[in-house]
Design an enzyme around this catalytic site. Structure first.
Site, PDB file in Angstrom:
ATOM      1  CG  PHE A  13    -136.344  35.300  19.998  1.00  0.00           C
ATOM      2  CD1 PHE A  13    -136.592  35.263  21.355  1.00  0.00           C
ATOM      3  CD2 PHE A  13    -135.023  35.247  19.564  1.00  0.00           C
ATOM      4  CE1 PHE A  13    -135.554  35.185  22.272  1.00  0.00           C
ATOM      5  CE2 PHE A  13    -133.974  35.157  20.467  1.00  0.00           C
ATOM      6  CZ  PHE A  13    -134.248  35.134  21.822  1.00  0.00           C
ATOM      7  N   GLY A 212    -138.307  56.306  17.443  1.00  0.00           N
ATOM      8  CA  GLY A 212    -138.737  54.903  17.505  1.00  0.00           C
ATOM      9  C   GLY A 212    -140.094  54.743  18.171  1.00  0.00           C
ATOM     10  CD  GLU A 215    -143.930  49.760  14.372  1.00  0.00           C
ATOM     11  OE1 GLU A 215    -143.174  49.348  13.483  1.00  0.00           O
ATOM     12  OE2 GLU A 215    -143.851  49.405  15.555  1.00  0.00           O
ATOM     13  CG  ASP A 226    -152.621  50.047  19.007  1.00  0.00           C
ATOM     14  OD1 ASP A 226    -152.139  48.894  19.083  1.00  0.00           O
ATOM     15  OD2 ASP A 226    -152.605  50.851  19.959  1.00  0.00           O
ATOM     16  CE  LYS A 230    -152.924  49.085  22.635  1.00  0.00           C
ATOM     17  NZ  LYS A 230    -152.066  50.269  22.521  1.00  0.00           N
TER      18      LYS A 230
HETATM   19  N1  LIG Z   1    -143.305  46.389  22.021  1.00  0.00           N
HETATM   20  C1  LIG Z   1    -144.232  46.717  22.933  1.00  0.00           C
HETATM   21  O1  LIG Z   1    -144.056  47.604  23.758  1.00  0.00           O
HETATM   22  C2  LIG Z   1    -145.529  45.936  22.970  1.00  0.00           C
HETATM   23  C3  LIG Z   1    -146.456  46.197  23.981  1.00  0.00           C
HETATM   24  C4  LIG Z   1    -147.642  45.444  24.058  1.00  0.00           C
HETATM   25  C5  LIG Z   1    -147.878  44.476  23.081  1.00  0.00           C
HETATM   26  N2  LIG Z   1    -146.968  44.286  22.083  1.00  0.00           N
HETATM   27  C6  LIG Z   1    -147.248  43.251  21.097  1.00  0.00           C
HETATM   28  O2  LIG Z   1    -146.346  42.179  21.300  1.00  0.00           O
HETATM   29  C7  LIG Z   1    -146.050  41.531  20.057  1.00  0.00           C
HETATM   30  C8  LIG Z   1    -144.544  41.526  19.846  1.00  0.00           C
HETATM   31  O3  LIG Z   1    -144.063  42.846  19.784  1.00  0.00           O
HETATM   32  P1  LIG Z   1    -142.544  43.130  19.416  1.00  0.00           P
HETATM   33  O4  LIG Z   1    -142.344  44.583  19.664  1.00  0.00           O
HETATM   34  O5  LIG Z   1    -141.675  42.142  20.064  1.00  0.00           O
HETATM   35  O6  LIG Z   1    -142.577  42.844  17.839  1.00  0.00           O
HETATM   36  P2  LIG Z   1    -141.328  42.517  16.917  1.00  0.00           P
HETATM   37  O7  LIG Z   1    -140.083  43.101  17.500  1.00  0.00           O
HETATM   38  O8  LIG Z   1    -141.713  42.892  15.539  1.00  0.00           O
HETATM   39  O9  LIG Z   1    -141.174  40.921  16.996  1.00  0.00           O
HETATM   40  C9  LIG Z   1    -142.069  40.069  16.357  1.00  0.00           C
HETATM   41  C10 LIG Z   1    -141.475  38.678  16.326  1.00  0.00           C
HETATM   42  O10 LIG Z   1    -142.410  37.817  15.709  1.00  0.00           O
HETATM   43  C11 LIG Z   1    -141.693  37.001  14.760  1.00  0.00           C
HETATM   44  N3  LIG Z   1    -142.590  36.514  13.722  1.00  0.00           N
HETATM   45  C12 LIG Z   1    -143.139  37.168  12.675  1.00  0.00           C
HETATM   46  N4  LIG Z   1    -143.884  36.341  11.948  1.00  0.00           N
HETATM   47  C13 LIG Z   1    -143.773  35.105  12.521  1.00  0.00           C
HETATM   48  C14 LIG Z   1    -144.271  33.821  12.213  1.00  0.00           C
HETATM   49  N5  LIG Z   1    -145.061  33.611  11.158  1.00  0.00           N
HETATM   50  N6  LIG Z   1    -143.936  32.800  13.036  1.00  0.00           N
HETATM   51  C15 LIG Z   1    -143.143  32.973  14.089  1.00  0.00           C
HETATM   52  N7  LIG Z   1    -142.626  34.189  14.441  1.00  0.00           N
HETATM   53  C16 LIG Z   1    -142.933  35.223  13.652  1.00  0.00           C
HETATM   54  C17 LIG Z   1    -140.622  37.922  14.210  1.00  0.00           C
HETATM   55  O11 LIG Z   1    -139.632  37.139  13.586  1.00  0.00           O
HETATM   56  P3  LIG Z   1    -138.288  37.777  12.989  1.00  0.00           P
HETATM   57  O12 LIG Z   1    -137.436  38.097  14.188  1.00  0.00           O
HETATM   58  O13 LIG Z   1    -137.748  36.671  12.174  1.00  0.00           O
HETATM   59  O14 LIG Z   1    -138.701  38.972  12.215  1.00  0.00           O
HETATM   60  C18 LIG Z   1    -140.178  38.581  15.511  1.00  0.00           C
HETATM   61  O15 LIG Z   1    -139.275  37.719  16.168  1.00  0.00           O
HETATM   62  C19 LIG Z   1    -146.797  42.337  18.986  1.00  0.00           C
HETATM   63  O16 LIG Z   1    -148.015  41.727  18.708  1.00  0.00           O
HETATM   64  C20 LIG Z   1    -147.022  43.689  19.655  1.00  0.00           C
HETATM   65  O17 LIG Z   1    -148.133  44.374  19.143  1.00  0.00           O
HETATM   66  C21 LIG Z   1    -145.807  44.969  22.019  1.00  0.00           C
END
Ligand SMILES: NC(=O)c1ccc[n+]([C@@H]2O[C@H](COP(=O)([O-])OP(=O)(O)OC[C@H]3O[C@@H](n4cnc5c(N)ncnc54)[C@H](OP(=O)(O)O)[C@@H]3O)[C@@H](O)[C@H]2O)c1
Length: 346
Positions: A13, A212, A215, A226, A230
């Protein structure tokens, strides 16, 4: 038309999980009217806890939850809970679709791998944006899914909001010879900055971090992991079983302004290119000097592009490769596709 409902468990989330939850809250009515599917969010999970509501959260409950601080789901009354593993969450709710949005971990695929295996064992369809489990264990996941008669969709893992994998899956009659492209927006942004403004790698990286785009620890992008993940997912989607550890990777850490200037003198531009060659059955991520007239040379900043070479033509796809909102839309498409496929629609 009413086809029924789908109950969603969203695991992760953060940026994407919140965008998806918000999108569903806003689009629930539209999806119900257009597709006859009632999408209900019955659980949200972060690293510290969960919100669980059998029957589904209302749109206003969802919209309140997306505004809460990170890692605080367990504190949200009245549905917040702590849990010790995903099994506890599944003990309380029975989702029909599991959406896995945890961070990628290229050491062992966890926690995403265990989560999706648990979903598959419980005959729950899966949608993924976390690419690590697939990049490491594509075969294992897909074999388990077939054995359990479960759908696994993962369009958002490659090019986020640009549906490249749909296009790739639409090439069944073609002989695809190679797929090559710019698959990492962070690296492409850094290389574009270096090329256009003649700044050093460190300066370009600092700017990317300030915006941003990169990372705080950018190694996964800069070392090509990465992009390799892909290209592995693309290769496996097209039936070539390549593993992440077998992709030859070149890091961009050693690039100097001299390298950039040398490419410019030759009317070329330096790009990080990921490629899978289906004849040689190999994949790599390397730096390439691309002639300016090549379509990939014109792909700048955080944009991604892929060229698919077949025996009769070349197809080029360009689009945004990241973005929480674009990613959420792609995940929503996978969710609706599963709901429709289950009911015999395409
Ligand atoms: N952002 C993009 O544009 C994008 C595009 C394509 C794919 N993705 C992929 O989509 C996924 C999410 O991206 P994001 O940007 O949303 O990442 P993010 O902001 O870091 O969110 C990750 C979420 O996963 C939760 N989490 C971590 N460990 C966990 C566990 N053991 N059990 C349950 N939840 C857990 C985190 O919890 P906390 O909130 O408590 O930290 C956070 O809510 C990633 O794999 C990323 O590579 C992202």
């Amino acid at each position: 038309m009413t086809l029924g409902y789908e109950e969603l468990l969203i695991v992760g989330f953060g940026n994407v999980g919140r965008s998806l939850a918000k999108l569903i809250a806003f689009k629930q009515e539209y999806i119900r009217e257009k597709y006859g599917i009632d999408l209900r969010i019955i659980g949200l999970v972060d690293s510290k806890g969960a919100v669980v509501k059998p029957g589904g959260l209302t749109a206003s409950e969802i919209l309140k939850l997306v505004e809460t601080p990170r890692s605080s789901l367990r504190l949200q009354k009245p549905y917040g809970k702590t849990y010790s593993s995903i099994v506890d969450v599944y003990d309380e709710v029975e989702p029909t679709i599991h959406v896995e949005l945890t961070p990628p971990n290229y050491d062992d695929g966890e926690p995403g791998l265990s989560h999706i295996i648990h979903a598959i064992k419980n005959h729950v369809d899966v949608v993924l944006a976390n690419k690590a489990p697939l990049a490491l264990y594509y075969d294992k996941i897909m074999s388990m899914a077939i054995a359990s008669n479960v759908r696994v969709k993962y369009k958002a893992t490659v090019m986020a909001g640009t549906p490249l994998l749909n296009l790739v899956l639409g090439l069944k009659g073609y002989e695809v010879e190679y797929v090559k492209g710019i698959l990492n927006g962070t690296v492409n942004y850094i290389l574009t900055e270096m090329h256009e403004n003649l700044v050093t790698l460190e300066e370009a990286l600092q700017k990317a971090q300030a915006l941003g785009i990169a990372e705080p620890n950018p190694a996964i992008d800069l070392e090509g992991i990465d992009a390799a993940a892909k290209i592995v997912i693309i290769a496996n989607t097209l039936g070539l079983n390549i593993k992440l550890q077998n992709v030859v990777r070149q890091s961009i850490y050693n690039i100097s302004l001299q390298d950039i200037r040398s490419a410019i003198r030759k009317n070329r531009v330096l790009k990080q290119v990921a490629q899978v060659d289906f004849n040689k059955r190999e994949a790599y991520v390397k730096l390439e000097e691309i002639p300016l007239e090549n379509p990939l040379a014109k792909v700048n900043g955080t944009y991604n592009a892929v060229e698919i070479g077949t025996s009769i033509n070349k197809i080029v796809v360009v689009g945004k490769g990241a973005g929480r909102i674009e990613t959420a839309y792609t995940i929503l498409d996978d969710i609706i596709s599963i709901a429709l496929e289950k009911r015999g629609y395409r």
